[in-house]
Design an enzyme around this catalytic site. Structure first.
Site, PDB file in Angstrom:
ATOM      1  N   GLN A   1      -1.331   2.428   9.905  1.00 35.87           N
ATOM      2  CA  GLN A   1      -0.510   2.570   8.750  1.00 35.87           C
ATOM      3  C   GLN A   1       1.175   2.899  10.138  1.00 35.87           C
ATOM      4  OE1 GLN A   1      -3.628   2.879   8.050  1.00 35.87           O
ATOM      5  NE2 GLN A   1      -3.544   2.608   5.817  1.00 35.87           N
TER       6      GLN A   1
ATOM      7  N   ALA B   1       0.485   5.615  -1.924  1.00 38.53           N
ATOM      8  CA  ALA B   1       0.630   5.812  -3.617  1.00 38.53           C
ATOM      9  C   ALA B   1       2.126   5.036  -4.626  1.00 38.53           C
ATOM     10  CB  ALA B   1       0.382   7.070  -3.892  1.00 38.53           C
TER      11      ALA B   1
ATOM     12  N   ASN C   1      -5.428  12.067   1.091  1.00 36.86           N
ATOM     13  CA  ASN C   1      -4.676  11.606   1.827  1.00 36.86           C
ATOM     14  C   ASN C   1      -5.315  10.562   2.756  1.00 36.86           C
ATOM     15  OD1 ASN C   1      -2.136  10.279   2.073  1.00 36.86           O
ATOM     16  ND2 ASN C   1      -1.345  11.652   3.476  1.00 36.86           N
ATOM     17  N   LYS C   2      -4.273   9.595   3.326  1.00 37.05           N
ATOM     18  CA  LYS C   2      -5.171   9.182   3.998  1.00 37.05           C
ATOM     19  C   LYS C   2      -6.282   9.621   5.330  1.00 37.05           C
ATOM     20  CE  LYS C   2      -4.686   5.719   4.334  1.00 37.05           C
ATOM     21  NZ  LYS C   2      -6.026   4.635   3.391  1.00 37.05           N
TER      22      LYS C   2
ATOM     23  N   ARG D   1       0.878  -0.796  -0.183  1.00 38.39           N
ATOM     24  CA  ARG D   1       0.251   0.057  -0.075  1.00 38.39           C
ATOM     25  C   ARG D   1       0.940   1.175   0.101  1.00 38.39           C
ATOM     26  NH1 ARG D   1       2.541   1.852   3.394  1.00 38.39           N
ATOM     27  NH2 ARG D   1       0.912   3.807   3.413  1.00 38.39           N
TER      28      ARG D   1
ATOM     29  N   ASP E   1      -1.670  10.612  -1.955  1.00 37.97           N
ATOM     30  CA  ASP E   1      -2.689   9.547  -3.199  1.00 37.97           C
ATOM     31  C   ASP E   1      -2.467  10.596  -4.265  1.00 37.97           C
ATOM     32  OD1 ASP E   1      -2.742   8.505  -0.207  1.00 37.97           O
ATOM     33  OD2 ASP E   1      -3.058   6.830  -1.880  1.00 37.97           O
TER      34      ASP E   1
HETATM   35  O1  MRU Z   1      -4.846   3.046   2.152  1.00 41.39           O
HETATM   36  P1  MRU Z   1      -2.911   3.441   2.146  1.00 41.39           P
HETATM   37  O2  MRU Z   1      -1.997   2.827   2.894  1.00 41.39           O
HETATM   38  O3  MRU Z   1      -2.515   3.096   0.969  1.00 41.39           O
HETATM   39  O4  MRU Z   1      -3.047   4.960   2.244  1.00 41.39           O
HETATM   40  C1  MRU Z   1      -1.373   5.239   1.861  1.00 41.39           C
HETATM   41  C2  MRU Z   1      -0.666   6.513   1.965  1.00 41.39           C
HETATM   42  O5  MRU Z   1      -2.953   7.434   2.545  1.00 41.39           O
HETATM   43  C3  MRU Z   1       0.161   7.967   2.192  1.00 41.39           C
HETATM   44  O6  MRU Z   1      -0.265   8.966   2.975  1.00 41.39           O
HETATM   45  C4  MRU Z   1       0.176   8.291   0.249  1.00 41.39           C
HETATM   46  O7  MRU Z   1      -0.193   6.309  -0.297  1.00 41.39           O
HETATM   47  C5  MRU Z   1       0.629   8.483   0.317  1.00 41.39           C
HETATM   48  S1  MRU Z   1       2.830   7.436   0.340  1.00 41.39           S
HETATM   49  C6  MRU Z   1       4.086   7.966  -0.207  1.00 41.39           C
END
Ligand code: MRU
Length: 346
Positions: free
Chosen positions: A196, A48, A247-248, A46, A237
């Site tokens: 995460q 992006a 983003n998350k 996981r 993302d």
């Molecule tokens: O659901 P996830 O764990 O894929 O979400 C990840 C995020 O939101 C990260 O902050 C984003 O992908 C940036 S990763 C460099």
């Protein structure tokens, strides 16, 4: 560190099983596009940029066994694999960027025999991975200039090595500032529902010997009110052309809090996360995940089995709450259609 999140090894893709961290460092092998779809969808891999790299290799895995000997037939298989992998997760721009790049590679090599195109596709996926490693280091170098000696930084989710090829985006700034001897401290949001921050960011920072403290997501306001946070740094993302950032889930609350407490709020992301076709954040598709992620904590039930749940995996932070976006091409302060325009030319 760096953590090799995903590699091409022995004719297969080998990646870290992020669901097993931090207690076990185990690897998962992918031999088919179906394997790759599953590991992206269930968050084994996981983040992006990491999803983008996985998608690029997934495209190769999806067509390497193609029996078509004409370009037309082969390109149909390429397009089928692209449409299939595109359904694995909707929000991260990097996935679609990588799938489109692989399809373009196949098209650009249409004059070659199919076995040659297959080789070119594998080489392209390896280039996507190698480029990510260089891009993240560049983001780290530019962004570390924003960090002062002794700063305390708050980060959310995991935008570290595990979310990329090996070095991270938001954490690239932190790793670089730490290596420059800036003696920084980091508060890590645990990042419900799937943690995460607690599982991955905490692990990466400790691995690197960085002073890290884990907090629950609802503690950030109190820390900011006490003046304990100098800056917030997160990943992204998908970024719309006006600088709105998906983003998350929970990122938007941090941005609002940061603005209220006059704390700079920085986003670090590669150009492959930008979606210039989308004018503003409202156009970004936000993934909704299973309610069981919220009803449980790491599989352990904590809520009534049948309680209704709303579980958007991402939120959108409006550009006017973002102090700057750090990319591999430099820092864009006060992101807007105008300030981000120069990035379109790369
Ligand atoms: O659901 P996830 O764990 O894929 O979400 C990840 C995020 O939101 C990260 O902050 C984003 O992908 C940036 S990763 C460099």
């Amino acid at each position: 560190m760096p953590v090799p999140t995903i590699e091409w090894k022995n004719n297969r893709v080998r990646l870290i099983d992020q669901k097993a961290l931090p207690h076990k460092l185990v690897f998962v092998d992918c031999l088919t596009a179906k394997d790759m779809f599953r590991v992206i969808q269930d968050l084994t891999i996981r983040g992006a940029p990491a999803i983008g790299i996985a998608g690029a290799f997934g495209m190769y895995l999806g067509v390497r066994a193609s029996t078509s000997d004409t370009f037309k037939g082969f390109f149909n298989d390429v397009k089928k694999t692209e449409s299939y992998l595109a359904l694995s997760r909707p929000t991260a721009r990097n996935l679609f960027w990588a799938l489109e790049r692989m399809k373009r590679t196949a098209w650009q090599n249409r004059r070659h025999p199919v076995p040659v195109i297959k080789k070119k596709l594998l080489a392209e996926a390896e280039t996507v991975l190698a480029e990510d490693k260089a891009v993240c280091r560049s983001i780290g170098r530019f962004g570390a200039a924003l960090i002062k000696k002794g700063d305390t930084i708050l980060t959310h989710c995991n935008a570290g090595g595990l979310a990329t090829g090996d070095f991270g985006t938001a954490l690239a700034l932190i790793f670089t500032a730490h290596a420059e001897g800036k003696r920084i401290k980091v508060f890590v949001d645990e990042t419900r529902p799937v943690l995460q921050g607690a599982r991955l960011t905490a692990w990466e920072l400790m691995h690197e010997g960085i002073d890290a403290t884990l907090i629950c997501d609802n503690m950030a306001a109190s820390l900011m009110a006490q003046g304990k946070i100098d800056k917030v740094i997160v990943g992204a993302d998908r970024i719309a052309s006006n600088g709105d950032v998906a983003n998350k889930i929970g990122t938007y609350s941090l941005a609002v809090l940061a603005a209220f407490h006059h704390v700079p709020f920085y986003v670090a992301a590669p150009l492959s996360t930008f979606d210039f076709k989308i004018t503003a954040g409202q156009g970004i598709v936000i993934e909704e995940r299973s309610g069981d992620e919220v009803r449980t904590v790491m599989g352990y039930p904590v809520a009534p089995k049948k309680i209704k749940v709303y579980n958007p995996a991402f939120d959108v932070t409006p550009h006017y709450l973002v102090s700057a976006i750090v990319t591999e091409k430099g820092i864009v302060r006060k992101p807007s259609v105008k300030t981000l325009a120069r990035l379109r030319s790369y």
